[in-house]
Scaffold this motif. Sequence first.
Motif, PDB file in Angstrom:
ATOM      1  N   ALA A 196     108.086 -42.950 -40.154  1.00 35.43           N
ATOM      2  CA  ALA A 196     107.344 -42.210 -41.175  1.00 35.43           C
ATOM      3  C   ALA A 196     105.846 -42.265 -40.911  1.00 35.43           C
ATOM      4  O   ALA A 196     105.139 -41.248 -41.049  1.00 35.43           O
ATOM      5  N   THR A 197     105.338 -43.418 -40.503  1.00 35.39           N
ATOM      6  CA  THR A 197     103.906 -43.543 -40.238  1.00 35.39           C
ATOM      7  C   THR A 197     103.493 -42.715 -39.033  1.00 35.39           C
ATOM      8  O   THR A 197     102.396 -42.147 -39.003  1.00 35.39           O
ATOM      9  N   ALA A 198     104.362 -42.605 -38.034  1.00 35.52           N
ATOM     10  CA  ALA A 198     104.039 -41.801 -36.851  1.00 35.52           C
ATOM     11  C   ALA A 198     103.814 -40.345 -37.235  1.00 35.52           C
ATOM     12  O   ALA A 198     102.906 -39.686 -36.706  1.00 35.52           O
ATOM     13  N   VAL A 199     104.619 -39.830 -38.170  1.00 40.59           N
ATOM     14  CA  VAL A 199     104.439 -38.441 -38.608  1.00 40.59           C
ATOM     15  C   VAL A 199     103.127 -38.284 -39.345  1.00 40.59           C
ATOM     16  O   VAL A 199     102.337 -37.357 -39.093  1.00 40.59           O
TER      17      VAL A 199
ATOM     18  N   THR B 107     101.903 -34.433 -28.266  1.00 43.34           N
ATOM     19  CA  THR B 107     102.743 -33.247 -28.403  1.00 43.34           C
ATOM     20  C   THR B 107     103.645 -33.461 -29.597  1.00 43.34           C
ATOM     21  O   THR B 107     104.600 -34.236 -29.526  1.00 43.34           O
ATOM     22  N   GLY B 108     103.340 -32.804 -30.698  1.00 37.78           N
ATOM     23  CA  GLY B 108     104.080 -33.051 -31.925  1.00 37.78           C
ATOM     24  C   GLY B 108     103.819 -34.455 -32.418  1.00 37.78           C
ATOM     25  O   GLY B 108     102.677 -34.867 -32.599  1.00 37.78           O
ATOM     26  N   VAL B 109     104.887 -35.241 -32.622  1.00 37.45           N
ATOM     27  CA  VAL B 109     104.730 -36.627 -33.049  1.00 37.45           C
ATOM     28  C   VAL B 109     104.974 -37.590 -31.898  1.00 37.45           C
ATOM     29  O   VAL B 109     105.134 -38.797 -32.113  1.00 37.45           O
ATOM     30  N   ASN B 110     104.994 -37.078 -30.692  1.00 35.90           N
ATOM     31  CA  ASN B 110     105.164 -37.904 -29.499  1.00 35.90           C
ATOM     32  C   ASN B 110     103.891 -37.890 -28.673  1.00 35.90           C
ATOM     33  O   ASN B 110     103.073 -36.972 -28.767  1.00 35.90           O
ATOM     34  N   ALA B 111     103.725 -38.901 -27.850  1.00 37.66           N
ATOM     35  CA  ALA B 111     102.546 -39.012 -26.993  1.00 37.66           C
ATOM     36  C   ALA B 111     102.971 -39.237 -25.556  1.00 37.66           C
ATOM     37  O   ALA B 111     103.976 -39.902 -25.287  1.00 37.66           O
ATOM     38  N   THR B 112     102.189 -38.683 -24.640  1.00 36.98           N
ATOM     39  CA  THR B 112     102.429 -38.827 -23.202  1.00 36.98           C
ATOM     40  C   THR B 112     101.223 -39.508 -22.575  1.00 36.98           C
ATOM     41  O   THR B 112     100.075 -39.171 -22.889  1.00 36.98           O
ATOM     42  N   ILE B 113     101.470 -40.461 -21.693  1.00 35.36           N
ATOM     43  CA  ILE B 113     100.374 -41.175 -21.037  1.00 35.36           C
ATOM     44  C   ILE B 113      99.626 -40.229 -20.095  1.00 35.36           C
ATOM     45  O   ILE B 113     100.226 -39.499 -19.313  1.00 35.36           O
TER      46      ILE B 113
ATOM     47  N   ALA C  92     100.652 -43.025 -29.944  1.00 36.21           N
ATOM     48  CA  ALA C  92     100.050 -43.481 -28.695  1.00 36.21           C
ATOM     49  C   ALA C  92     100.447 -44.922 -28.387  1.00 36.21           C
ATOM     50  O   ALA C  92     100.739 -45.275 -27.233  1.00 36.21           O
ATOM     51  N   LEU C  93     100.475 -45.779 -29.414  1.00 41.34           N
ATOM     52  CA  LEU C  93     100.877 -47.172 -29.198  1.00 41.34           C
ATOM     53  C   LEU C  93     102.344 -47.272 -28.795  1.00 41.34           C
ATOM     54  O   LEU C  93     102.710 -48.099 -27.958  1.00 41.34           O
ATOM     55  N   LEU C  94     103.169 -46.422 -29.375  1.00 38.80           N
ATOM     56  CA  LEU C  94     104.588 -46.424 -28.999  1.00 38.80           C
ATOM     57  C   LEU C  94     104.760 -45.965 -27.550  1.00 38.80           C
ATOM     58  O   LEU C  94     105.615 -46.496 -26.820  1.00 38.80           O
TER      59      LEU C  94
END
Length: 507
Positions: free
Chosen positions: A248-251, A12-18, A127-129
């Motif tokens: 920056a890399t996540a974006v 979702t955007g630049v975030n990830a949900t398990i 995803a790794l974060l």
Amino acid sequence: MALARTLTTAQTGVNATIVRVEANIGPGLPGTYIVGLADAAISESRDRIKTAVQNSGLQWPKTKVIINLSPASLRKHGSHFDLAMTMCVLASQSKDAGVRQKAEHCLFLGEVALDGTLIPITGVLPALLAARREEIPTVVIPAGNALEAGLVDSPRVLVASTIFEVQAWLYGEAQLDDVGFYPPAQAEKQPDMRDVVGQSQARFAAEVAAAGGHHMLMLGPPGSGKSMIAQRLPGLLPPLTKTQQIEATAVHSVVGKTFNGPIVRAPFVAPHHSLSRAALLGGGAGNPLPGAVSLAHHGVLFLDEASEIPAATLDTLRTPLECGTVRLIRAKQQIEFPAKFQLILASNPCRCGAEQPQKCTCSGAARATYLNNLSGPLRDRIDIQVRTHSQGSILHSADTEPSAPIAERVAAARERAAARWTRAGLSARINAHVDPHQLRREFPATEDAMAYLGVFLAQGSISQRGVDRALKLSWSLSDLAGTEQPNLDHVAQAIELRGRAVMKRAA
């Protein structure tokens, strides 16, 4: 009946949900059914992964297979679910409880080709974060994503090239390579300021902008070096910190721009002047993607030919410039993209590009209104406004200062600023990001310098925001000079760099 579980993520955007993937093999007519609010790419994968398993010499169940993606209320997008669903089905066929337990505590990411090859995907770093946040011990990704994954030191990341390799590892028959943690590779060589001949005023303005993270507008005729200076600005900035590299890399990861490695230097984003508001801020149907302002996070956003960009598009920059984020509100979700960038604008003085009004072939009204798309509130947020000149330029650049010594002065100035704000207990590390209220109250310039600012404010020559930005500029000038506090000279220079006369001369 056989049941197995694996893990993957939904972006979702630049975030990830398990997301938990469940596969159940039970009685019924042969077929594969995917449930859990999946998009078309995931729904179509049932035929893709079945074919890939068979082409890899592995066994696909000959009965009814139901794959559930939980939580079911969360929309799922993308092809990276392929590997998790494939391993879930293969694990469900094992009679070994250890295999199913191993799969249940592992997060799988990867698109599967028809021959079983794992294709690199976007969004690996978010995803790794998410896996690190949820304390998931192991993640398996395609080998093509290994460079990006090496930016984080946990969880343990394994790479594979085919689903056959992953199945052999899952069953304990082989080992997968460990990505491990390693320093990122060196970034590409940056363009050098030595190439910019003349333009001493604009070069100095670029140095001040780099030292304090200030926004800048360059106004001048075609060919006077505006684009060259903007392109060389990232080379004056220090390398990104570890936290900045990850952010920056996540974006960039979610738009697939990190297959060659993580972002280690300040990114430089220069979209065409015909860009839309969605391209600038981010958006799109389904799962919105970050725009140019977010791709320039911790870097430079260069908008050339700013006079050709519609005012409605440029004005959307006002909130990100103040807040450092972009919030997209949708009917059922709110998405936030990071957007701490340094804005550099460049424009000709008029449509014909003549530097001197007497040589201009445009009408007086056309020249006067050429920059009307730059609204007053947006101009007020631009710290530095400087002119470039075509007359008086030089042919040779043997004595022109290169980027290296400029970058050293910028790094020293930033270190002074970071140490000062750290001692004060502030979260900001560069002058442009300091809270103006604290700056006026706790870190003013000298008494005579503040009185000088007060005269401009009383006359209405600058706004209260202009005072704040002039004070931030004066701190950057002070840091470059190595003084403990901005004095009258620094404030006077800051007022000049604010450049209200530049906009008047353009008209």
